[in-house]
Structure formats: C-alpha cells, structure tokens
Design a protein around this motif. Structure first.
Motif, mmCIF file in Angstrom:
data_model
loop_
_atom_site.group_PDB
_atom_site.id
_atom_site.type_symbol
_atom_site.label_atom_id
_atom_site.label_comp_id
_atom_site.label_asym_id
_atom_site.label_seq_id
_atom_site.Cartn_x
_atom_site.Cartn_y
_atom_site.Cartn_z
ATOM 1 N N GLU A 208 0.833 -1.206 0.000
ATOM 2 C CA GLU A 208 0.000 0.000 0.000
ATOM 3 C C GLU A 208 0.866 1.254 0.000
ATOM 4 N N ALA A 209 1.942 1.240 0.769
ATOM 5 C CA ALA A 209 2.850 2.396 0.793
ATOM 6 C C ALA A 209 3.485 2.600 -0.579
ATOM 7 N N ALA A 210 3.886 1.502 -1.231
ATOM 8 C CA ALA A 210 4.489 1.601 -2.568
ATOM 9 C C ALA A 210 3.491 2.180 -3.567
ATOM 10 N N PRO B 72 9.961 0.661 5.026
ATOM 11 C CA PRO B 72 11.026 -0.281 5.389
ATOM 12 C C PRO B 72 10.455 -1.677 5.638
ATOM 13 N N SER B 73 11.262 -2.688 5.391
ATOM 14 C CA SER B 73 10.804 -4.055 5.644
ATOM 15 C C SER B 73 10.771 -4.346 7.145
#
Length: 159
Positions: free
Chosen positions: A4-6, A13-14
């Motif tokens: 969703e952030a992408a 960050p992972s």
C-alpha cells in the motif's frame, strides 16, 4: 502495508526498529491469530479508533501494565460488547454503553440486546426503566448510568 505504501509512492522499510517511531510502541503481545497483536502505539490519539489493520491498540502505560502481568500463553477472547450491565457492591444496577461498530448501528438489535442483558440480571418483579436503557444505547459515551438501586441483601431483612 508495504504494498500500500508503494502504491502511494511512499518508501516503507521491511523492518521498523524499536524506538519512538515504531507504530507498535514498546510492547506487543502476539495472539494465536497470525498477524494480529495487542500492542502499544507511538500515536496515542488513535487508541479506540479503527485505524489499525485489526490489531488492538492500547495506551503505552496500559499495554506496559498488561504485558508485565499477562503470562505467556494466556488465552485471549476478543468480543464485541458495547453494552455492559452489572451490580455494584451496594446493589445498584449500572449500565454502560459504548459506540457500536459501524456495521451494527442500524436497526433495533443494539437496544434489544441491551434490554435482554438487563433482564437477565434482574428478577422478573423488578421494573426496568427501558427509556433510560434506550437513551444509553442511542447516546453511547461510556459513562456509568445508575439504572436502579436495590438495597444490599443484609438490609433487605426485617430487624
């Protein structure tokens, strides 16, 4: 969350390391349901709101206390109980009503459930003020409402 952030063009960050920017706060309790936690937060203003992805968010001081007292492996039952009723030590029947989940707001079910809960707790000869229960359900603010006062059992006996 990363996907969703992408999609929004935001880097995600992972791994979010411990510290003041961690959205889980300082304590988290793993549940048997994968990916769901009871946890603190770095944004206390979101506690009590439906802003997480299913987790239970608590104030930092509350999750710290719970985390310290809850033995590992303790079974946790999650329930939707926006209306509560019970007797105080002095025999007063109190009710407490919180906002319903959005999907439960419509219809008469919240009021019927509240009336049923109070009826279960009282004798059939006790008159219940249904209008006060209805007001509590329709204006849920979490405040305790004294519904009726019964004398404690020790005072019900003749001298």
């Amino acid at each position: 969350m990363r996907r969703e952030a992408a999609e929004r063009g935001e880097p995600a960050p992972s791994v979010v390391p411990p510290g003041p920017n961690n959205p889980l706060g300082e304590h988290a309790i793993l549940l048997a349901m994968p990916s769901y936690l009871i946890h603190g937060t770095n944004r206390p203003d979101g506690v009590g709101m439906r802003v997480s992805r299913g987790c239970i968010r608590m104030y930092p001081e509350d999750i710290k206390s719970l985390y310290e007292r809850l033995p590992s492996g303790t079974q946790v039952n999650l329930m939707d109980a926006p209306f509560k009723a019970g007797f105080a030590a002095d025999g007063t029947l109190f009710v407490q009503s919180f906002p319903q989940l959005e999907e439960n707001v419509e219809g008469f079910e919240p009021l019927l459930n509240a009336l049923e809960r109070v009826t279960e707790l009282t004798d059939s000869d006790v008159e219940i003020d249904a209008e006060r229960i209805q007001r509590a359900v329709e204006a849920p603010d979490g405040q305790f409402i004294a519904l009726l006062a019964l004398r404690p059992p020790s005072q019900n006996q003749n001298p």
